[in-house]
Design a protein around this motif. Sequence first.
Motif, short mmCIF file in Angstrom:
data_model
loop_
_atom_site.label_atom_id
_atom_site.label_comp_id
_atom_site.label_asym_id
_atom_site.label_seq_id
_atom_site.Cartn_x
_atom_site.Cartn_y
_atom_site.Cartn_z
N GLN A 1 0.85 -1.19 0.00
CA GLN A 1 0.00 0.00 0.00
C GLN A 1 0.88 1.24 0.00
N PRO A 2 0.50 2.26 -0.78
CA PRO A 2 1.27 3.51 -0.78
C PRO A 2 1.46 4.02 0.64
N GLY A 3 2.69 4.48 0.94
CA GLY A 3 3.01 4.98 2.27
C GLY A 3 3.57 3.93 3.20
N SER A 4 3.50 2.66 2.82
CA SER A 4 4.00 1.58 3.69
C SER A 4 5.50 1.37 3.45
N LEU B 1 -2.00 -10.54 -14.02
CA LEU B 1 -1.48 -11.89 -13.78
C LEU B 1 -0.49 -11.91 -12.63
N GLU B 2 0.15 -10.79 -12.36
CA GLU B 2 1.17 -10.71 -11.30
C GLU B 2 0.59 -10.28 -9.96
N THR B 3 -0.73 -10.19 -9.86
CA THR B 3 -1.39 -9.71 -8.64
C THR B 3 -2.39 -10.75 -8.15
N ARG B 4 -2.46 -10.93 -6.85
CA ARG B 4 -3.44 -11.87 -6.27
C ARG B 4 -4.86 -11.41 -6.63
N ARG C 1 -6.84 -7.26 -6.73
CA ARG C 1 -7.07 -6.56 -8.00
C ARG C 1 -8.07 -5.43 -7.88
N ALA C 2 -9.12 -5.59 -7.11
CA ALA C 2 -10.16 -4.56 -7.03
C ALA C 2 -9.79 -3.41 -6.10
N THR C 3 -8.90 -3.66 -5.14
CA THR C 3 -8.63 -2.64 -4.12
C THR C 3 -7.22 -2.07 -4.14
N LEU C 4 -6.21 -2.90 -4.39
CA LEU C 4 -4.83 -2.44 -4.26
C LEU C 4 -4.11 -2.19 -5.59
N LEU C 5 -4.59 -2.77 -6.67
CA LEU C 5 -3.88 -2.70 -7.94
C LEU C 5 -3.68 -1.26 -8.41
N ASN C 6 -4.76 -0.51 -8.54
CA ASN C 6 -4.64 0.87 -9.04
C ASN C 6 -3.83 1.77 -8.12
N PRO C 7 -4.07 1.79 -6.81
CA PRO C 7 -3.24 2.65 -5.95
C PRO C 7 -1.75 2.30 -6.03
#
Length: 196
Positions: free
Chosen positions: A140-143, A175-178, A182-188
Amino acid sequence: MRAEVWERDTSPSRRRLLGLAGGGALLLAGRRSAGVGAGAGGSGGSGSGGSGSYAGHRTRPAAPEGVLGANFNEEPRGMTASVLGDLRTRWVRGFVAMPELDSVEAYRQPAIRALLSFAGSGHGTVLSLKFPHRTTPLPQPGSSAMDEELARVDMALGAVLDKVDVLAIGNEPFLETRDEDRATLLNPFYKALPHT
Protein backbone atom coordinates in the motif's frame (compact mmCIF):
# COMPACT_ATOMS: atom_id res chain seq x y z
CA MET A 1 11.42 -15.72 -28.02
CA ARG A 2 8.31 -14.15 -29.42
CA ALA A 3 7.79 -11.70 -32.25
CA GLU A 4 5.16 -9.00 -31.87
CA VAL A 5 3.91 -6.09 -33.92
CA TRP A 6 3.95 -2.73 -32.14
CA GLU A 7 2.18 0.52 -32.91
CA ARG A 8 3.27 3.95 -31.85
CA ASP A 9 0.87 5.85 -29.56
CA THR A 10 2.91 9.04 -29.10
CA SER A 11 6.52 10.16 -29.16
CA PRO A 12 7.10 9.95 -25.43
CA SER A 13 10.03 10.99 -23.31
CA ARG A 14 10.95 8.75 -20.41
CA ARG A 15 9.78 11.29 -17.82
CA ARG A 16 6.49 11.76 -19.69
CA LEU A 17 6.02 7.97 -19.70
CA LEU A 18 6.43 7.87 -15.95
CA GLY A 19 3.95 10.71 -15.56
CA LEU A 20 1.38 8.89 -17.68
CA ALA A 21 1.37 5.98 -15.22
CA GLY A 22 0.15 8.34 -12.51
CA GLY A 23 -2.85 9.05 -14.71
CA GLY A 24 -3.83 5.40 -14.60
CA ALA A 25 -1.93 3.86 -17.53
CA LEU A 26 -0.59 0.49 -16.43
CA LEU A 27 1.55 -0.05 -19.48
CA LEU A 28 3.68 2.90 -20.42
CA ALA A 29 4.94 2.57 -23.88
CA GLY A 30 4.51 3.61 -27.39
CA ARG A 31 3.49 -0.03 -27.55
CA ARG A 32 0.12 -1.58 -28.16
CA SER A 33 0.02 -5.17 -29.25
CA ALA A 34 -1.48 -5.22 -32.72
CA GLY A 35 -0.86 -8.86 -33.53
CA VAL A 36 1.67 -11.63 -33.24
CA GLY A 37 3.61 -13.43 -35.91
CA ALA A 38 6.66 -13.13 -38.06
CA GLY A 39 4.71 -12.19 -41.16
CA ALA A 40 2.96 -9.14 -39.73
CA GLY A 41 4.11 -5.58 -39.95
CA GLY A 42 7.30 -4.59 -41.66
CA SER A 43 10.96 -4.28 -40.98
CA GLY A 44 12.29 -2.30 -38.07
CA GLY A 45 13.83 0.13 -40.49
CA SER A 46 10.51 1.31 -41.88
CA GLY A 47 7.76 3.38 -40.37
CA SER A 48 7.48 7.03 -39.50
CA GLY A 49 9.54 8.87 -37.00
CA GLY A 50 12.86 8.66 -38.78
CA SER A 51 16.26 8.43 -37.22
CA GLY A 52 18.15 11.01 -35.32
CA SER A 53 20.70 11.66 -32.64
CA TYR A 54 19.75 10.10 -29.32
CA ALA A 55 21.45 11.11 -26.09
CA GLY A 56 24.19 12.58 -28.25
CA HIS A 57 25.85 9.32 -29.25
CA ARG A 58 23.56 6.83 -30.93
CA THR A 59 21.09 6.78 -33.76
CA ARG A 60 17.59 5.62 -32.96
CA PRO A 61 15.70 3.34 -35.31
CA ALA A 62 12.42 4.52 -36.76
CA ALA A 63 9.56 4.72 -34.27
CA PRO A 64 7.90 1.31 -33.75
CA GLU A 65 4.82 1.97 -35.85
CA GLY A 66 3.57 -1.25 -37.39
CA VAL A 67 7.00 -2.87 -37.10
CA LEU A 68 7.99 -6.32 -36.01
CA GLY A 69 9.70 -6.45 -32.61
CA ALA A 70 11.39 -9.28 -30.77
CA ASN A 71 10.55 -10.11 -27.16
CA PHE A 72 12.83 -12.10 -24.86
CA ASN A 73 10.83 -11.54 -21.66
CA GLU A 74 13.33 -12.06 -18.80
CA GLU A 75 15.74 -14.42 -20.56
CA PRO A 76 17.99 -12.64 -23.07
CA ARG A 77 20.22 -15.64 -23.83
CA GLY A 78 19.86 -16.45 -27.49
CA MET A 79 18.68 -12.95 -28.40
CA THR A 80 21.46 -11.57 -30.56
CA ALA A 81 21.89 -8.92 -33.23
CA SER A 82 21.95 -11.72 -35.79
CA VAL A 83 18.59 -13.06 -34.51
CA LEU A 84 17.14 -9.57 -34.81
CA GLY A 85 18.64 -9.33 -38.29
CA ASP A 86 16.98 -12.63 -39.27
CA LEU A 87 13.67 -11.23 -38.00
CA ARG A 88 14.37 -7.97 -39.87
CA THR A 89 13.61 -5.87 -36.82
CA ARG A 90 15.45 -3.11 -35.04
CA TRP A 91 13.25 -3.32 -31.89
CA VAL A 92 13.64 -5.62 -28.89
CA ARG A 93 11.78 -5.90 -25.58
CA GLY A 94 12.41 -7.59 -22.24
CA PHE A 95 11.41 -7.29 -18.60
CA VAL A 96 13.08 -7.32 -15.21
CA ALA A 97 11.46 -8.80 -12.10
CA MET A 98 12.05 -5.99 -9.62
CA PRO A 99 13.00 -8.16 -6.59
CA GLU A 100 16.11 -9.25 -8.55
CA LEU A 101 17.51 -5.75 -8.03
CA ASP A 102 17.89 -6.54 -4.30
CA SER A 103 20.77 -8.89 -5.11
CA VAL A 104 22.07 -7.71 -8.50
CA GLU A 105 23.00 -4.15 -9.43
CA ALA A 106 20.50 -2.91 -12.01
CA TYR A 107 23.00 -2.40 -14.83
CA ARG A 108 24.27 -5.99 -14.27
CA GLN A 109 20.81 -7.59 -14.29
CA PRO A 110 20.72 -9.80 -17.44
CA ALA A 111 17.66 -8.29 -19.17
CA ILE A 112 18.75 -4.71 -18.45
CA ARG A 113 22.34 -5.45 -19.49
CA ALA A 114 21.12 -7.00 -22.76
CA LEU A 115 18.81 -4.08 -23.54
CA LEU A 116 21.54 -1.54 -22.80
CA SER A 117 23.82 -3.44 -25.18
CA PHE A 118 21.16 -3.45 -27.89
CA ALA A 119 20.51 0.26 -27.31
CA GLY A 120 24.23 0.96 -27.63
CA SER A 121 24.28 -0.75 -31.03
CA GLY A 122 21.38 1.34 -32.32
CA HIS A 123 18.40 -0.95 -31.69
CA GLY A 124 15.14 0.36 -30.31
CA THR A 125 14.54 -0.97 -26.81
CA VAL A 126 11.55 -1.54 -24.55
CA LEU A 127 11.96 -2.42 -20.86
CA SER A 128 9.05 -3.50 -18.68
CA LEU A 129 9.34 -3.40 -14.88
CA LYS A 130 7.67 -6.51 -13.43
CA PHE A 131 6.24 -6.49 -9.89
CA PRO A 132 5.54 -10.14 -9.01
CA HIS A 133 2.89 -10.30 -6.30
CA ARG A 134 1.00 -13.49 -7.18
CA THR A 135 1.41 -14.83 -3.66
CA THR A 136 2.01 -11.68 -1.61
CA PRO A 137 -0.17 -8.61 -1.08
CA LEU A 138 0.54 -5.57 -3.20
CA PRO A 139 2.17 -2.93 -1.00
CA GLN A 140 0.00 0.00 0.00
CA PRO A 141 1.27 3.51 -0.78
CA GLY A 142 3.01 4.98 2.27
CA SER A 143 4.00 1.58 3.69
CA SER A 144 7.57 0.37 4.20
CA ALA A 145 6.89 -2.38 1.61
CA MET A 146 5.99 0.35 -0.89
CA ASP A 147 9.20 2.20 -0.02
CA GLU A 148 11.11 -0.97 -0.96
CA GLU A 149 9.35 -1.12 -4.33
CA LEU A 150 10.07 2.57 -4.97
CA ALA A 151 13.75 2.06 -4.13
CA ARG A 152 13.88 -0.73 -6.74
CA VAL A 153 12.28 1.55 -9.32
CA ASP A 154 14.92 4.19 -8.54
CA MET A 155 17.65 1.58 -9.10
CA ALA A 156 16.17 0.58 -12.46
CA LEU A 157 15.73 4.20 -13.54
CA GLY A 158 19.32 4.99 -12.64
CA ALA A 159 20.47 2.27 -15.04
CA VAL A 160 18.12 2.88 -17.98
CA LEU A 161 16.80 6.44 -18.14
CA ASP A 162 17.79 8.11 -21.40
CA LYS A 163 19.22 4.78 -22.58
CA VAL A 164 16.16 2.65 -23.36
CA ASP A 165 13.53 4.04 -25.71
CA VAL A 166 10.39 2.88 -23.93
CA LEU A 167 9.95 2.13 -20.23
CA ALA A 168 6.82 0.27 -19.15
CA ILE A 169 5.71 0.28 -15.52
CA GLY A 170 4.30 -3.21 -15.11
CA ASN A 171 4.39 -6.52 -16.92
CA GLU A 172 0.99 -8.23 -17.02
CA PRO A 173 -0.05 -6.63 -13.73
CA PHE A 174 -3.31 -8.57 -13.46
CA LEU A 175 -1.48 -11.89 -13.78
CA GLU A 176 1.17 -10.71 -11.30
CA THR A 177 -1.39 -9.71 -8.64
CA ARG A 178 -3.44 -11.87 -6.27
CA ASP A 179 -7.13 -12.07 -7.16
CA GLU A 180 -8.15 -10.48 -3.87
CA ASP A 181 -5.93 -7.41 -4.49
CA ARG A 182 -7.07 -6.56 -8.00
CA ALA A 183 -10.16 -4.56 -7.03
CA THR A 184 -8.63 -2.64 -4.12
CA LEU A 185 -4.83 -2.44 -4.26
CA LEU A 186 -3.88 -2.70 -7.94
CA ASN A 187 -4.64 0.87 -9.04
CA PRO A 188 -3.24 2.65 -5.95
CA PHE A 189 -0.03 0.60 -6.20
CA TYR A 190 0.63 1.33 -9.89
CA LYS A 191 -0.37 4.97 -9.56
CA ALA A 192 2.18 5.44 -6.77
CA LEU A 193 5.09 3.93 -8.73
CA PRO A 194 6.01 6.84 -11.00
CA HIS A 195 6.17 9.31 -8.12
CA THR A 196 9.70 8.36 -7.10
